[in-house]
Design a protein around this motif. Sequence first.
Motif, PDB file in Angstrom:
ATOM      1  N   TRP A 101       0.841  -1.197   0.000  1.00  0.00           N
ATOM      2  CA  TRP A 101       0.000   0.000   0.000  1.00  0.00           C
ATOM      3  C   TRP A 101       0.880   1.253   0.000  1.00  0.00           C
ATOM      4  CZ3 TRP A 101      -5.007  -0.100   3.408  1.00  0.00           C
ATOM      5  CH2 TRP A 101      -5.834  -1.169   2.986  1.00  0.00           C
ATOM      6  N   PRO A 102       0.518   2.273  -0.781  1.00  0.00           N
ATOM      7  CA  PRO A 102       1.300   3.517  -0.779  1.00  0.00           C
ATOM      8  C   PRO A 102       1.061   4.366   0.468  1.00  0.00           C
ATOM      9  CG  PRO A 102      -0.590   3.745  -2.227  1.00  0.00           C
ATOM     10  CD  PRO A 102      -0.573   2.315  -1.784  1.00  0.00           C
ATOM     11  N   TYR A 103      -0.089   4.193   1.103  1.00  0.00           N
ATOM     12  CA  TYR A 103      -0.478   4.883   2.328  1.00  0.00           C
ATOM     13  C   TYR A 103      -1.657   4.123   2.908  1.00  0.00           C
ATOM     14  CZ  TYR A 103      -3.013   6.928  -1.606  1.00  0.00           C
ATOM     15  OH  TYR A 103      -3.709   7.093  -2.772  1.00  0.00           O
ATOM     16  N   GLY A 104      -2.023   4.415   4.150  1.00  0.00           N
ATOM     17  CA  GLY A 104      -3.020   3.600   4.828  1.00  0.00           C
ATOM     18  C   GLY A 104      -4.435   4.129   4.793  1.00  0.00           C
ATOM     19  N   ILE A 105      -4.765   4.995   3.850  1.00  0.00           N
ATOM     20  CA  ILE A 105      -6.079   5.631   3.798  1.00  0.00           C
ATOM     21  C   ILE A 105      -6.799   5.184   2.532  1.00  0.00           C
ATOM     22  CG2 ILE A 105      -7.311   7.834   3.907  1.00  0.00           C
ATOM     23  CD1 ILE A 105      -4.665   9.059   4.966  1.00  0.00           C
ATOM     24  N   TYR A 106      -8.073   4.829   2.668  1.00  0.00           N
ATOM     25  CA  TYR A 106      -8.816   4.335   1.509  1.00  0.00           C
ATOM     26  C   TYR A 106     -10.301   4.663   1.667  1.00  0.00           C
ATOM     27  CZ  TYR A 106      -9.558   0.454   4.802  1.00  0.00           C
ATOM     28  OH  TYR A 106      -9.866  -0.289   5.910  1.00  0.00           O
ATOM     29  N   ALA A 107     -11.026   4.624   0.550  1.00  0.00           N
ATOM     30  CA  ALA A 107     -12.442   4.986   0.544  1.00  0.00           C
ATOM     31  C   ALA A 107     -13.271   3.944   1.287  1.00  0.00           C
ATOM     32  CB  ALA A 107     -12.943   5.115  -0.895  1.00  0.00           C
ATOM     33  N   ASN A 108     -14.347   4.387   1.912  1.00  0.00           N
ATOM     34  CA  ASN A 108     -15.247   3.470   2.603  1.00  0.00           C
ATOM     35  C   ASN A 108     -15.793   2.424   1.621  1.00  0.00           C
ATOM     36  OD1 ASN A 108     -15.224   4.635   5.232  1.00  0.00           O
ATOM     37  ND2 ASN A 108     -16.479   6.296   4.460  1.00  0.00           N
ATOM     38  N   GLY A 109     -15.595   1.168   1.962  1.00  0.00           N
ATOM     39  CA  GLY A 109     -16.062   0.086   1.115  1.00  0.00           C
ATOM     40  C   GLY A 109     -15.029  -0.438   0.145  1.00  0.00           C
ATOM     41  N   ALA A 110     -13.983   0.319  -0.100  1.00  0.00           N
ATOM     42  CA  ALA A 110     -12.926  -0.127  -1.013  1.00  0.00           C
ATOM     43  C   ALA A 110     -12.020  -1.129  -0.311  1.00  0.00           C
ATOM     44  CB  ALA A 110     -12.123   1.066  -1.511  1.00  0.00           C
ATOM     45  N   GLN A 111     -11.215  -1.821  -1.110  1.00  0.00           N
ATOM     46  CA  GLN A 111     -10.339  -2.855  -0.566  1.00  0.00           C
ATOM     47  C   GLN A 111      -8.888  -2.404  -0.424  1.00  0.00           C
ATOM     48  OE1 GLN A 111     -11.749  -5.823   0.515  1.00  0.00           O
ATOM     49  NE2 GLN A 111     -13.578  -4.604   0.033  1.00  0.00           N
ATOM     50  N   ARG A 112      -8.577  -1.253  -1.009  1.00  0.00           N
ATOM     51  CA  ARG A 112      -7.211  -0.740  -0.945  1.00  0.00           C
ATOM     52  C   ARG A 112      -7.228   0.736  -1.333  1.00  0.00           C
ATOM     53  NH1 ARG A 112      -3.054  -2.841  -3.084  1.00  0.00           N
ATOM     54  NH2 ARG A 112      -2.159  -0.863  -3.750  1.00  0.00           N
ATOM     55  N   PRO A 113      -6.116   1.447  -1.135  1.00  0.00           N
ATOM     56  CA  PRO A 113      -6.079   2.862  -1.498  1.00  0.00           C
ATOM     57  C   PRO A 113      -6.192   3.104  -2.999  1.00  0.00           C
ATOM     58  CG  PRO A 113      -4.324   2.330   0.060  1.00  0.00           C
ATOM     59  CD  PRO A 113      -4.912   1.026  -0.392  1.00  0.00           C
ATOM     60  N   ASP A 114      -6.589   4.318  -3.339  1.00  0.00           N
ATOM     61  CA  ASP A 114      -6.621   4.830  -4.704  1.00  0.00           C
ATOM     62  C   ASP A 114      -7.523   4.024  -5.628  1.00  0.00           C
ATOM     63  OD1 ASP A 114      -6.039   6.654  -6.687  1.00  0.00           O
ATOM     64  OD2 ASP A 114      -4.239   5.606  -7.354  1.00  0.00           O
ATOM     65  N   THR A 115      -8.640   3.564  -5.103  1.00  0.00           N
ATOM     66  CA  THR A 115      -9.626   2.881  -5.935  1.00  0.00           C
ATOM     67  C   THR A 115     -10.999   2.995  -5.288  1.00  0.00           C
ATOM     68  OG1 THR A 115     -10.249   0.787  -6.960  1.00  0.00           O
ATOM     69  CG2 THR A 115      -9.208   0.653  -4.804  1.00  0.00           C
ATOM     70  N   LEU A 116     -12.014   2.966  -6.128  1.00  0.00           N
ATOM     71  CA  LEU A 116     -13.389   2.898  -5.636  1.00  0.00           C
ATOM     72  C   LEU A 116     -13.958   1.496  -5.823  1.00  0.00           C
ATOM     73  CD1 LEU A 116     -14.793   6.329  -6.913  1.00  0.00           C
ATOM     74  CD2 LEU A 116     -14.082   5.715  -4.596  1.00  0.00           C
ATOM     75  N   ASP A 117     -13.120   0.548  -6.222  1.00  0.00           N
ATOM     76  CA  ASP A 117     -13.566  -0.846  -6.361  1.00  0.00           C
ATOM     77  C   ASP A 117     -14.060  -1.359  -5.019  1.00  0.00           C
ATOM     78  OD1 ASP A 117     -12.762  -0.706  -8.955  1.00  0.00           O
ATOM     79  OD2 ASP A 117     -10.914  -1.855  -8.684  1.00  0.00           O
ATOM     80  N   GLY A 118     -15.243  -1.961  -5.032  1.00  0.00           N
ATOM     81  CA  GLY A 118     -15.825  -2.498  -3.815  1.00  0.00           C
ATOM     82  C   GLY A 118     -16.866  -1.582  -3.201  1.00  0.00           C
ATOM     83  N   THR A 119     -16.940  -0.346  -3.673  1.00  0.00           N
ATOM     84  CA  THR A 119     -17.937   0.574  -3.135  1.00  0.00           C
ATOM     85  C   THR A 119     -19.270   0.456  -3.861  1.00  0.00           C
ATOM     86  OG1 THR A 119     -17.237   2.374  -4.597  1.00  0.00           O
ATOM     87  CG2 THR A 119     -16.145   2.210  -2.461  1.00  0.00           C
ATOM     88  N   GLY A 120     -19.349  -0.387  -4.875  1.00  0.00           N
ATOM     89  CA  GLY A 120     -20.591  -0.554  -5.633  1.00  0.00           C
ATOM     90  C   GLY A 120     -20.587   0.306  -6.876  1.00  0.00           C
ATOM     91  N   THR A 121     -21.375  -0.071  -7.850  1.00  0.00           N
ATOM     92  CA  THR A 121     -21.393   0.665  -9.114  1.00  0.00           C
ATOM     93  C   THR A 121     -21.866   2.100  -8.936  1.00  0.00           C
ATOM     94  OG1 THR A 121     -23.612  -0.189  -9.553  1.00  0.00           O
ATOM     95  CG2 THR A 121     -21.754  -1.408 -10.484  1.00  0.00           C
ATOM     96  N   ASP A 122     -22.723   2.327  -7.944  1.00  0.00           N
ATOM     97  CA  ASP A 122     -23.182   3.684  -7.662  1.00  0.00           C
ATOM     98  C   ASP A 122     -22.500   4.250  -6.424  1.00  0.00           C
ATOM     99  OD1 ASP A 122     -24.334   2.079  -5.777  1.00  0.00           O
ATOM    100  OD2 ASP A 122     -26.361   2.909  -5.961  1.00  0.00           O
ATOM    101  N   HIS A 123     -21.391   3.601  -6.009  1.00  0.00           N
ATOM    102  CA  HIS A 123     -20.654   4.005  -4.812  1.00  0.00           C
ATOM    103  C   HIS A 123     -21.569   4.040  -3.597  1.00  0.00           C
ATOM    104  CE1 HIS A 123     -17.678   4.721  -7.758  1.00  0.00           C
ATOM    105  NE2 HIS A 123     -18.149   5.884  -8.165  1.00  0.00           N
ATOM    106  N   GLY A 124     -22.392   3.008  -3.476  1.00  0.00           N
ATOM    107  CA  GLY A 124     -23.373   2.947  -2.401  1.00  0.00           C
ATOM    108  C   GLY A 124     -22.771   3.039  -1.017  1.00  0.00           C
ATOM    109  N   ALA A 125     -21.568   2.505  -0.844  1.00  0.00           N
ATOM    110  CA  ALA A 125     -20.924   2.559   0.464  1.00  0.00           C
ATOM    111  C   ALA A 125     -20.560   3.983   0.867  1.00  0.00           C
ATOM    112  CB  ALA A 125     -19.661   1.692   0.461  1.00  0.00           C
ATOM    113  N   LEU A 126     -20.571   4.881  -0.111  1.00  0.00           N
ATOM    114  CA  LEU A 126     -20.197   6.265   0.150  1.00  0.00           C
ATOM    115  C   LEU A 126     -21.399   7.202   0.193  1.00  0.00           C
ATOM    116  CD1 LEU A 126     -17.242   6.346  -2.379  1.00  0.00           C
ATOM    117  CD2 LEU A 126     -17.024   6.170   0.093  1.00  0.00           C
ATOM    118  N   ALA A 127     -22.595   6.650  -0.023  1.00  0.00           N
ATOM    119  CA  ALA A 127     -23.777   7.494  -0.231  1.00  0.00           C
ATOM    120  C   ALA A 127     -24.064   8.415   0.950  1.00  0.00           C
ATOM    121  CB  ALA A 127     -24.998   6.618  -0.518  1.00  0.00           C
ATOM    122  N   ASP A 128     -23.747   7.991   2.150  1.00  0.00           N
ATOM    123  CA  ASP A 128     -24.056   8.799   3.331  1.00  0.00           C
ATOM    124  C   ASP A 128     -22.947   9.787   3.687  1.00  0.00           C
ATOM    125  OD1 ASP A 128     -26.489   7.520   3.663  1.00  0.00           O
ATOM    126  OD2 ASP A 128     -25.622   5.940   4.909  1.00  0.00           O
TER     127      ASP A 128
END
Length: 362
Positions: free
Chosen positions: A159-186
């Motif tokens: 990992w380049p750093y330890g921060i990642y989007a809610n629902g993602a599996q690793r940094p610098d990606t939105l993979d895993g957050t859902g096609t509509d980024h549902g994990a980020l909706a709130d």
Amino acid sequence: MSFSFMTRFRAAGLLMGALCTAPSLALAADAPWPVKVVIVTTFENGADTGDKPGELQLWAEREHLSEKIDFPGGVHSILSTPDHSVIAVVTGMSLVNAGTSIMALGTDPRFDLHQAYWLVAGIAGVDPQVASVGSAAWARYVVNDVAQSIDMREAPKDWPYGIYANGAQRPDTLDGTGTDHGALADYPIVFPLNAGLAQWAWRTTRATHLMDTPKMRDFSKGWADYPGARHKPAVILGDSFASDQYWHGIHLNQYARDWVHMFTASHGVFAMSNMEDSAIATAMFRLDRMHRVDYQRLMVLRTASNYTLPPQGQTALQSVTAEYPDEGMPAYEAAWRVGSAVTHTLTGNWARYATHVPTARP
């Protein structure tokens, strides 16, 4: 008539008398002041005038903000021109202060803010890849830092750093957050600003003369490997990344670049770090829904007091604790010089801009 009834009757009479004789926000709502421009600053050093400046002082001294208005919903009195057409607010530093101060001002019945332009004019850390200290950036996007985090000592080694989007599996990606980024909706992450207005503001001010002192040039030599730091201070288009963490360093700077790039669908460019802009944008968005302000009239101008990563030969800790060049004066000056040019253009042509928001194509 019973004692308790008389007590309540007299108490009510005293209350009504107090409401009739004391200054009242409710009474002010009968004739609110129509505001043209709101200058949004986040802190001041010492007095409002006459000493070492913070973000407010040059505006107070040079824009004739001579009237002080009590502001119980904020952290500092509001300053105003005598005709109340231009006012300045100090939000307090950090997201929690900034958002609540803007909501308090936006709902204050003394001010008619329906046609007001809001100009955030604050200092920031700048990515040396983009610009040099003393530069000014008009934002097209404000980006928040709601995220998940793992200490780098416990994170996967690749990992380049330890921060990642809610629902993602690793940094610098939105993979895993859902096609509509549902994990980020709130979680409000990105706030697109009025790009046409930002472009207009940049074109209006891009020729502004900015401070460029020997101390600034000497200070920037440590970042000579970065193209932005090699250039003279300039007015640019560049985006705002707001976090309640005063972060610093090469890895966190890369995170900020990646985060802004990712959440703006590759349209945004991280330029300026700060601790307020996403809360200000959130408050403005909600006040717009309440029909109190026009979100499309929000402008964010950040000016560079320091760099967001260390120079060659220094650690991040040494760099983050170093003094700003010229005590931050180049950034304070840039905020007023650039911001006042837009303020004067708007107020000087109010018959036009009261009803028509200026815009320019990229």
